[in-house]
Design a protein around this motif. Structure first.
Motif, PDB file in Angstrom:
ATOM      1  N   ASP A  63       0.805  -1.220   0.000  1.00 25.48           N
ATOM      2  CA  ASP A  63       0.000   0.000   0.000  1.00 25.48           C
ATOM      3  C   ASP A  63       0.838   1.270   0.000  1.00 25.48           C
ATOM      4  O   ASP A  63       0.343   2.340   0.302  1.00 25.48           O
ATOM      5  CB  ASP A  63      -0.942   0.003   1.207  1.00 25.48           C
ATOM      6  N   ASP A  64       2.100   1.151  -0.371  1.00 27.89           N
ATOM      7  CA  ASP A  64       3.000   2.298  -0.403  1.00 27.89           C
ATOM      8  C   ASP A  64       3.210   2.721  -1.855  1.00 27.89           C
ATOM      9  O   ASP A  64       3.746   1.962  -2.662  1.00 27.89           O
ATOM     10  CB  ASP A  64       4.328   1.914   0.247  1.00 27.89           C
ATOM     11  N   ASP A  65       2.780   3.915  -2.190  1.00 30.32           N
ATOM     12  CA  ASP A  65       2.883   4.410  -3.568  1.00 30.32           C
ATOM     13  C   ASP A  65       4.311   4.787  -3.960  1.00 30.32           C
ATOM     14  O   ASP A  65       4.584   5.029  -5.126  1.00 30.32           O
ATOM     15  CB  ASP A  65       1.978   5.636  -3.760  1.00 30.32           C
ATOM     16  N   ASN A  66       5.222   4.836  -3.013  1.00 32.34           N
ATOM     17  CA  ASN A  66       6.585   5.291  -3.288  1.00 32.34           C
ATOM     18  C   ASN A  66       7.598   4.156  -3.395  1.00 32.34           C
ATOM     19  O   ASN A  66       8.779   4.367  -3.160  1.00 32.34           O
ATOM     20  CB  ASN A  66       7.035   6.268  -2.194  1.00 32.34           C
ATOM     21  N   VAL A  67       7.154   2.956  -3.728  1.00 29.39           N
ATOM     22  CA  VAL A  67       8.071   1.824  -3.778  1.00 29.39           C
ATOM     23  C   VAL A  67       8.309   1.287  -5.192  1.00 29.39           C
ATOM     24  O   VAL A  67       9.026   0.305  -5.361  1.00 29.39           O
ATOM     25  CB  VAL A  67       7.614   0.668  -2.862  1.00 29.39           C
ATOM     26  N   ALA A  68       7.721   1.902  -6.193  1.00 33.27           N
ATOM     27  CA  ALA A  68       7.929   1.429  -7.565  1.00 33.27           C
ATOM     28  C   ALA A  68       9.413   1.487  -7.867  1.00 33.27           C
ATOM     29  O   ALA A  68      10.096   2.431  -7.447  1.00 33.27           O
ATOM     30  CB  ALA A  68       7.145   2.290  -8.541  1.00 33.27           C
ATOM     31  N   PRO A  69       9.943   0.511  -8.522  1.00 35.23           N
ATOM     32  CA  PRO A  69       9.355  -0.598  -9.267  1.00 35.23           C
ATOM     33  C   PRO A  69       9.257  -1.921  -8.506  1.00 35.23           C
ATOM     34  O   PRO A  69       9.066  -2.966  -9.119  1.00 35.23           O
ATOM     35  CB  PRO A  69      10.319  -0.739 -10.441  1.00 35.23           C
ATOM     36  N   VAL A  70       9.382  -1.926  -7.167  1.00 31.37           N
ATOM     37  CA  VAL A  70       9.267  -3.168  -6.405  1.00 31.37           C
ATOM     38  C   VAL A  70       7.836  -3.700  -6.521  1.00 31.37           C
ATOM     39  O   VAL A  70       6.871  -2.958  -6.353  1.00 31.37           O
ATOM     40  CB  VAL A  70       9.651  -2.962  -4.930  1.00 31.37           C
ATOM     41  N   ILE A  71       7.725  -4.995  -6.812  1.00 33.65           N
ATOM     42  CA  ILE A  71       6.429  -5.651  -6.982  1.00 33.65           C
ATOM     43  C   ILE A  71       6.171  -6.529  -5.762  1.00 33.65           C
ATOM     44  O   ILE A  71       6.888  -7.506  -5.526  1.00 33.65           O
ATOM     45  CB  ILE A  71       6.412  -6.524  -8.261  1.00 33.65           C
ATOM     46  N   HIS A 114      16.317   1.001   1.036  1.00 37.31           N
ATOM     47  CA  HIS A 114      17.519   0.592   0.305  1.00 37.31           C
ATOM     48  C   HIS A 114      17.168  -0.361  -0.833  1.00 37.31           C
ATOM     49  O   HIS A 114      17.739  -0.284  -1.920  1.00 37.31           O
ATOM     50  CB  HIS A 114      18.534  -0.046   1.259  1.00 37.31           C
ATOM     51  N   TYR A 115      16.218  -1.246  -0.573  1.00 44.43           N
ATOM     52  CA  TYR A 115      15.770  -2.186  -1.604  1.00 44.43           C
ATOM     53  C   TYR A 115      15.077  -1.431  -2.740  1.00 44.43           C
ATOM     54  O   TYR A 115      15.306  -1.710  -3.914  1.00 44.43           O
ATOM     55  CB  TYR A 115      14.830  -3.225  -0.986  1.00 44.43           C
ATOM     56  N   VAL A 116      14.258  -0.458  -2.394  1.00 48.42           N
ATOM     57  CA  VAL A 116      13.585   0.366  -3.406  1.00 48.42           C
ATOM     58  C   VAL A 116      14.617   1.133  -4.228  1.00 48.42           C
ATOM     59  O   VAL A 116      14.527   1.182  -5.466  1.00 48.42           O
ATOM     60  CB  VAL A 116      12.563   1.329  -2.750  1.00 48.42           C
ATOM     61  N   GLU A 117      15.602   1.705  -3.559  1.00 55.30           N
ATOM     62  CA  GLU A 117      16.650   2.433  -4.274  1.00 55.30           C
ATOM     63  C   GLU A 117      17.420   1.513  -5.219  1.00 55.30           C
ATOM     64  O   GLU A 117      17.709   1.875  -6.363  1.00 55.30           O
ATOM     65  CB  GLU A 117      17.608   3.090  -3.281  1.00 55.30           C
ATOM     66  N   LEU A 118      17.736   0.314  -4.755  1.00 54.03           N
ATOM     67  CA  LEU A 118      18.421  -0.660  -5.600  1.00 54.03           C
ATOM     68  C   LEU A 118      17.569  -0.989  -6.827  1.00 54.03           C
ATOM     69  O   LEU A 118      18.062  -1.026  -7.952  1.00 54.03           O
ATOM     70  CB  LEU A 118      18.719  -1.932  -4.804  1.00 54.03           C
TER      71      LEU A 118
END
Length: 155
Positions: A63-71, A114-118
């Motif tokens: 439910d976090d809109d700022n995590v793209a492109p993590v699926i 960090h995962y989102v940034e990666l």
């Protein structure tokens, strides 16, 4: 005991005395001791039983809109039976990175940005194949994580 710690005696409910290390007044617990205390609390309260969580939030990314492109893997029909296609079908899914996490895990919560940034920085392989980043909640999908031999978080 470690330097700065002195043993103290506590009376258990069964009446026996136990000697356990305690911190000297004003000392801060080591990160390992703090993590073990938190883990003990979860084990005692059953928060990790079977990897299933039955209420409240279960996902870090859903439910976090700022995590793209993590699926975030979500299968609300039957979380105990379905294994994500990206784990079982290597040829059609191409290169991918999968994070297995537990919502209650402070290391997982800290690792999230960090995962989102990666995921935002690594978009393709040297050969040009797109790389996808997935996240699987072991809180919601314990059988999936167990099937992948996940024993700690984040993995």
């Amino acid at each position: 005991t470690n330097q700065g710690e002195k043993p103290i005696t506590r009376r258990r409910q069964d009446g026996r005395d136990t000697s356990t290390p305690a911190l000297a007044s004003g000392a801060m617990p080591s990160p390992v001791a703090a993590a073990l205390s938190v883990l003990s609390l979860f084990l005692l309260t059953g928060k990790t039983s079977g990897g299933r969580h039955t209420g409240g939030p279960q996902y870090l990314y859903k439910d976090d809109d700022n995590v793209a492109p993590v699926i975030e893997y979500v299968n609300e029909e039957d979380p105990t039976l379905a294994f994500p296609d990206f784990l079982t079908n290597a040829t059609s899914n191409g290169p991918r990175v999968v994070e297995f996490y537990a919502l209650w895990c402070p290391h997982c919560q800290h690792y999230k940005p960090h995962y989102v940034e990666l995921a935002r920085n690594v978009t393709s392989t040297a050969a040009g194949s797109a790389v996808r980043f997935h996240a699987v909640s072991c809180t919601a999908y314990g059988p999936v994580c167990k099937g992948q031999d996940v024993h700690g978080y984040p993995t």
